[in-house]
Design a protein around this motif. Structure first.
Motif, PDB file in Angstrom:
ATOM      1  N   GLY A 119       0.840  -1.188   0.000  1.00  0.00           N
ATOM      2  CA  GLY A 119       0.000   0.000   0.000  1.00  0.00           C
ATOM      3  C   GLY A 119       0.876   1.239   0.000  1.00  0.00           C
ATOM      4  O   GLY A 119       2.043   1.205   0.412  1.00  0.00           O
ATOM      5  N   THR A 120       0.330   2.344  -0.450  1.00  0.00           N
ATOM      6  CA  THR A 120       1.123   3.566  -0.589  1.00  0.00           C
ATOM      7  C   THR A 120       1.636   4.074   0.752  1.00  0.00           C
ATOM      8  O   THR A 120       2.824   4.395   0.903  1.00  0.00           O
ATOM      9  N   GLU A 121       0.768   4.148   1.737  1.00  0.00           N
ATOM     10  CA  GLU A 121       1.159   4.713   3.029  1.00  0.00           C
ATOM     11  C   GLU A 121       2.251   3.889   3.690  1.00  0.00           C
ATOM     12  O   GLU A 121       3.242   4.433   4.191  1.00  0.00           O
ATOM     13  N   ARG A 122       2.089   2.553   3.696  1.00  0.00           N
ATOM     14  CA  ARG A 122       3.096   1.696   4.321  1.00  0.00           C
ATOM     15  C   ARG A 122       4.401   1.732   3.533  1.00  0.00           C
ATOM     16  O   ARG A 122       5.487   1.672   4.123  1.00  0.00           O
ATOM     17  N   SER A 123       4.326   1.842   2.220  1.00  0.00           N
ATOM     18  CA  SER A 123       5.538   1.922   1.403  1.00  0.00           C
ATOM     19  C   SER A 123       6.323   3.182   1.727  1.00  0.00           C
ATOM     20  O   SER A 123       7.556   3.154   1.876  1.00  0.00           O
ATOM     21  N   ILE A 124       5.625   4.314   1.834  1.00  0.00           N
ATOM     22  CA  ILE A 124       6.292   5.576   2.180  1.00  0.00           C
ATOM     23  C   ILE A 124       6.908   5.483   3.572  1.00  0.00           C
ATOM     24  O   ILE A 124       8.046   5.922   3.797  1.00  0.00           O
ATOM     25  N   GLU A 125       6.175   4.885   4.495  1.00  0.00           N
ATOM     26  CA  GLU A 125       6.698   4.720   5.860  1.00  0.00           C
ATOM     27  C   GLU A 125       7.965   3.874   5.854  1.00  0.00           C
ATOM     28  O   GLU A 125       8.945   4.187   6.541  1.00  0.00           O
ATOM     29  N   ALA A 126       7.972   2.789   5.057  1.00  0.00           N
ATOM     30  CA  ALA A 126       9.148   1.922   4.983  1.00  0.00           C
ATOM     31  C   ALA A 126      10.345   2.659   4.393  1.00  0.00           C
ATOM     32  O   ALA A 126      11.473   2.509   4.866  1.00  0.00           O
ATOM     33  N   ILE A 127      10.115   3.472   3.368  1.00  0.00           N
ATOM     34  CA  ILE A 127      11.214   4.223   2.754  1.00  0.00           C
ATOM     35  C   ILE A 127      11.739   5.281   3.708  1.00  0.00           C
ATOM     36  O   ILE A 127      12.959   5.433   3.887  1.00  0.00           O
ATOM     37  N   GLU A 128      10.846   6.000   4.346  1.00  0.00           N
ATOM     38  CA  GLU A 128      11.266   7.075   5.251  1.00  0.00           C
ATOM     39  C   GLU A 128      12.000   6.534   6.481  1.00  0.00           C
ATOM     40  O   GLU A 128      12.877   7.208   7.029  1.00  0.00           O
ATOM     41  N   SER A 129      11.636   5.328   6.924  1.00  0.00           N
ATOM     42  CA  SER A 129      12.264   4.755   8.124  1.00  0.00           C
ATOM     43  C   SER A 129      13.472   3.889   7.799  1.00  0.00           C
ATOM     44  O   SER A 129      14.111   3.349   8.701  1.00  0.00           O
ATOM     45  N   GLY A 130      13.780   3.726   6.499  1.00  0.00           N
ATOM     46  CA  GLY A 130      14.938   2.921   6.119  1.00  0.00           C
ATOM     47  C   GLY A 130      14.727   1.431   6.324  1.00  0.00           C
ATOM     48  O   GLY A 130      15.668   0.702   6.629  1.00  0.00           O
ATOM     49  N   ASP A 131      13.488   0.958   6.157  1.00  0.00           N
ATOM     50  CA  ASP A 131      13.154  -0.444   6.411  1.00  0.00           C
ATOM     51  C   ASP A 131      13.439  -1.283   5.168  1.00  0.00           C
ATOM     52  O   ASP A 131      12.562  -1.510   4.332  1.00  0.00           O
ATOM     53  N   VAL A 132      14.678  -1.768   5.061  1.00  0.00           N
ATOM     54  CA  VAL A 132      15.066  -2.576   3.911  1.00  0.00           C
ATOM     55  C   VAL A 132      14.228  -3.851   3.848  1.00  0.00           C
ATOM     56  O   VAL A 132      13.765  -4.269   2.778  1.00  0.00           O
ATOM     57  N   GLY A 133      14.011  -4.469   5.012  1.00  0.00           N
ATOM     58  CA  GLY A 133      13.284  -5.730   5.054  1.00  0.00           C
ATOM     59  C   GLY A 133      11.902  -5.635   4.444  1.00  0.00           C
ATOM     60  O   GLY A 133      11.455  -6.556   3.738  1.00  0.00           O
ATOM     61  N   ALA A 134      11.199  -4.522   4.701  1.00  0.00           N
ATOM     62  CA  ALA A 134       9.856  -4.355   4.156  1.00  0.00           C
ATOM     63  C   ALA A 134       9.894  -4.285   2.635  1.00  0.00           C
ATOM     64  O   ALA A 134       9.046  -4.873   1.956  1.00  0.00           O
ATOM     65  N   LEU A 135      10.862  -3.572   2.076  1.00  0.00           N
ATOM     66  CA  LEU A 135      10.955  -3.466   0.617  1.00  0.00           C
ATOM     67  C   LEU A 135      11.360  -4.793  -0.011  1.00  0.00           C
ATOM     68  O   LEU A 135      10.879  -5.152  -1.086  1.00  0.00           O
ATOM     69  N   VAL A 136      12.243  -5.526   0.669  1.00  0.00           N
ATOM     70  CA  VAL A 136      12.641  -6.842   0.160  1.00  0.00           C
ATOM     71  C   VAL A 136      11.446  -7.794   0.190  1.00  0.00           C
ATOM     72  O   VAL A 136      11.201  -8.552  -0.760  1.00  0.00           O
ATOM     73  N   ALA A 137      10.671  -7.759   1.284  1.00  0.00           N
ATOM     74  CA  ALA A 137       9.485  -8.609   1.392  1.00  0.00           C
ATOM     75  C   ALA A 137       8.464  -8.266   0.307  1.00  0.00           C
ATOM     76  O   ALA A 137       7.681  -9.116  -0.123  1.00  0.00           O
ATOM     77  N   ALA A 138       8.484  -7.018  -0.156  1.00  0.00           N
ATOM     78  CA  ALA A 138       7.567  -6.593  -1.213  1.00  0.00           C
ATOM     79  C   ALA A 138       8.040  -7.009  -2.604  1.00  0.00           C
ATOM     80  O   ALA A 138       7.336  -6.779  -3.585  1.00  0.00           O
ATOM     81  N   GLY A 139       9.233  -7.596  -2.684  1.00  0.00           N
ATOM     82  CA  GLY A 139       9.697  -8.119  -3.961  1.00  0.00           C
ATOM     83  C   GLY A 139      10.879  -7.417  -4.572  1.00  0.00           C
ATOM     84  O   GLY A 139      11.320  -7.789  -5.668  1.00  0.00           O
ATOM     85  N   LEU A 140      11.449  -6.403  -3.893  1.00  0.00           N
ATOM     86  CA  LEU A 140      12.616  -5.707  -4.439  1.00  0.00           C
ATOM     87  C   LEU A 140      13.884  -6.478  -4.078  1.00  0.00           C
ATOM     88  O   LEU A 140      13.981  -7.071  -3.003  1.00  0.00           O
ATOM     89  N   ALA A 141      14.854  -6.461  -4.966  1.00  0.00           N
ATOM     90  CA  ALA A 141      16.158  -7.030  -4.645  1.00  0.00           C
ATOM     91  C   ALA A 141      16.789  -6.215  -3.524  1.00  0.00           C
ATOM     92  O   ALA A 141      16.612  -4.995  -3.454  1.00  0.00           O
ATOM     93  N   ARG A 142      17.533  -6.887  -2.643  1.00  0.00           N
ATOM     94  CA  ARG A 142      18.091  -6.196  -1.480  1.00  0.00           C
ATOM     95  C   ARG A 142      19.011  -5.053  -1.889  1.00  0.00           C
ATOM     96  O   ARG A 142      18.992  -3.975  -1.293  1.00  0.00           O
ATOM     97  N   GLY A 143      19.821  -5.257  -2.923  1.00  0.00           N
ATOM     98  CA  GLY A 143      20.714  -4.189  -3.365  1.00  0.00           C
ATOM     99  C   GLY A 143      19.953  -2.970  -3.840  1.00  0.00           C
ATOM    100  O   GLY A 143      20.322  -1.831  -3.547  1.00  0.00           O
TER     101      GLY A 143
END
Length: 593
Positions: free
Chosen positions: A22-46
């Protein structure tokens, strides 16, 4: 804010994040530096790491003015992340960026130095208990809140207090235990087994009814067998289903149909209605129990949030502390204008298990001497803006540049540095350029485009340039290098330039000096012996006689030996012979005697 406004988030990445988080949780993950959330969403860790670095430290990333500076930066973070206590801490380390504010750098240093002192004060048993506590945090079977609460309790059980552990141990233990129980009872939003007897009974009956419905043909045979013995069919069905499912006779009777087409229809309708009733009853009971549990969690929310933040920060700072302990890093002193390190070591070489000779080096204003006679002899002069570093092939000049770059970057990130003492001014641009042996106009142009604009367009630039002459012909290289040295001085920047063209750079501008690294001979294995500590205001010389001596000593056959003897006469036959005499086994035995 739209996701695509973040660096590196294009339409496809944005669509993937919105679908998963979702948009709100994605922005929160980016702003907080939550790599794990972005990886769990399907992005490569790098890729996730690069996005978060830009989102949370984009200004600081501009300090890395060249590709080689960025390479050293990534290598340092890779080594540091190996000492992380949790994957989340490793992710936070990987997204660290250089800081532009001395206050921010000092604040991070305070936290890391405090964490190191706290870690080193623990005995081995307690350290292991703390490390094991963070394994709880990494347990994939727990949600993040429960993992944080249980880790906080485990850390308290380890008996630690104060220092880096203060925020964790300050949380009320009763509140943590209440939160742990409530979070465990409401496991990922579902009421756990054993929390409520009535709910467990309903679930057991529901599951048994589902199994019986799936195997209704066998059930029908048993029911018919009992009915043939004279019992009334409907009562046989109720008794059989109630005993097999534990749903209770009344609930089964209520589910039985008033009319049915035949016996099979009666059994199937009974099971179907019973299963629907049990599912509804179980769901309603679970909602009721879950509301009660959420109330308990809400009452403990302050403790849960405090644990989540404190445990995350503690894991991060203790991980950096472990890195600092492993490489004996020390806190740098931030100065207004200068760069000095005493007994600095190369982290990459030490991480690879190689022996490292510490070196002392400085440019700009500094005071790295400790007042002893031994130290004063190797203390670099103060006030020179630029040093031209010369000396032997394979003499460690490039390694020294890389070591200086490591110290600069670690200090700029607010981390301890691999030196006994360091006094470092923060840089707006760190220009590190390794030797690239590509001799063409394109490489020259791209190199100049990468190293000159940071020098002319910013302030507080640190120039670390290795063998610039490797990318163009020697005559032009000397002229260009002399211009770079002068430009560095004129711009008030600091710089170290490695070159073999020192004699062609005369006259150097004021506040520039020449230093040298010297080879001292060959060891018993014909390896070059080098004193990696530069000698100041002294031009180092390449020492081809040592290389030729080694080749001559190991020559195979008369023709090969004759060839190397020709080279020996070219570089100085007496010097080569002297080297061979010093290296000979007889000379080595005499030296031992």
């Amino acid at each position: 804010m739209r996701l695509q406004e973040y660096w590196g988030v294009g339409p496809k990445t944005s669509e993937r994040l919105e679908a998963a988080l979702g948009t709100e949780r994605s922005i929160e993950a980016i702003e907080s530096g939550d790599v794990g959330a972005l990886v769990a969403a399907g992005l490569a860790r790098g890729r996730a790491t690069r996005i978060l670095r830009r989102a949370n430290g984009g200004e600081g990333m501009s300090v890395l003015a060249t590709r080689d500076a960025r390479s050293v930066y990534k290598d340092l973070l890779g080594i540091a992340s190996d000492y992380a206590l949790t994957e989340s801490a490793a992710d936070r380390i990987r997204v660290l960026t250089p800081l532009r504010s001395r206050g921010d750098a000092e604040a991070r240093l305070d936290a890391v130095v405090d964490a190191r002192a706290s870690w080193e004060a623990l005995d081995g048993t307690t350290r292991e208990a703390v490390r094991a506590a963070f394994e709880t945090y990494a347990d994939d079977g727990l949600d993040r809140d429960e993992a944080a609460v249980r880790t906080a309790l485990a850390i308290r059980d380890a008996g630690v207090s104060g220092g880096a552990f203060a925020d964790v141990t300050a949380i009320d233990r009763d509140a943590l235990e209440t939160a742990a129980d409530a979070l465990a009872d409401l496991d990922g939003g579902e009421v756990a087994r054993g929390v409520d007897d009535e709910l467990d009974s309903l679930r057991d009956a529901r599951d048994a009814t589902e199994a019986l419905s799936a195997d209704s043909l066998d059930a029908m045979e048993e029911i018919r067998s009992e009915a043939r013995a004279g019992a009334e069919f409907g009562e046989v069905v109720v008794d059989y289903v109630a005993s097999e499912t534990g749903a209770g006779f009344q609930r089964v009777r209520d589910a039985a149909p008033d009319d049915a087409a035949d016996a099979a229809d009666f059994v199937n309708a009974t099971l179907r209605e019973l299963l629907a009733a049990l599912r509804e009853a179980a769901d309603e009971r679970e909602r009721s129990v879950a509301r009660r549990l959420r109330g308990r969690i809400a009452d403990a929310r302050a403790a849960i949030d405090a644990a989540a933040e404190a445990v995350e920060d503690l894991a991060f700072h203790l991980s950096l502390a472990r890195f600092a302990v492993a490489f004996d890093l020390s806190r740098p002193e931030f100065v207004d204008d200068g760069f000095a390190v005493r007994n600095a070591r190369n982290v990459g070489l030490e991480a690879a298990g190689e022996d490292v000779q510490p070196v002392t080096y400085a440019i700009g204003d500094h005071d790295v001497a400790d007042g002893s006679a031994a130290d004063s002899e190797r203390s670099p002069p103060a006030g020179d803006r630029v040093a031209v570093l010369t000396g032997a092939n394979s003499g460690g000049k490039t390694t020294l540049l890389e070591t200086l770059c490591q110290c600069a970057l670690l200090a700029q990130m607010g981390l301890p540095v691999p030196a006994e003492r360091a006094a470092i001014s923060l840089s707006d641009d760190i220009v590190f350029h390794r030797r690239h042996a590509s001799f063409n106009a394109g490489v020259l142009e791209s190199t100049l485009r990468s190293i000159v604009p940071p020098l002319t367009g910013g302030e507080n630039t640190l120039m670390l340039v290795d063998e610039f002459e490797a990318i163009t012909e020697p005559g032009s290289a000397a002229d260009l290098l002399h211009g770079l040295v002068r430009l560095t001085v004129d711009r008030g920047a600091l710089g170290v330039f490695v070159t073999h063209l020192a004699d062609d750079l005369k006259p150097l501008p004021e506040k520039a000096r020449k230093d040298g690294i010297f080879a001292e001979g060959l060891d018993d294995d014909l390896e070059l012996e080098v004193d990696y500590q530069p000698r100041f205001d002294t031009v180092g010389r390449s020492t081809p006689e040592f290389i030729v001596s080694r080749l001559l000593a190991g020559a195979d056959g008369r023709a090969e030996r004759a060839g190397f003897e020709t080279l020996a006469r070219a570089v100085g036959e007496e010097a080569v012979q002297r080297t061979l005499d010093d290296w000979s086994p007889e000379a080595a035995r005499e030296a031992e005697d």
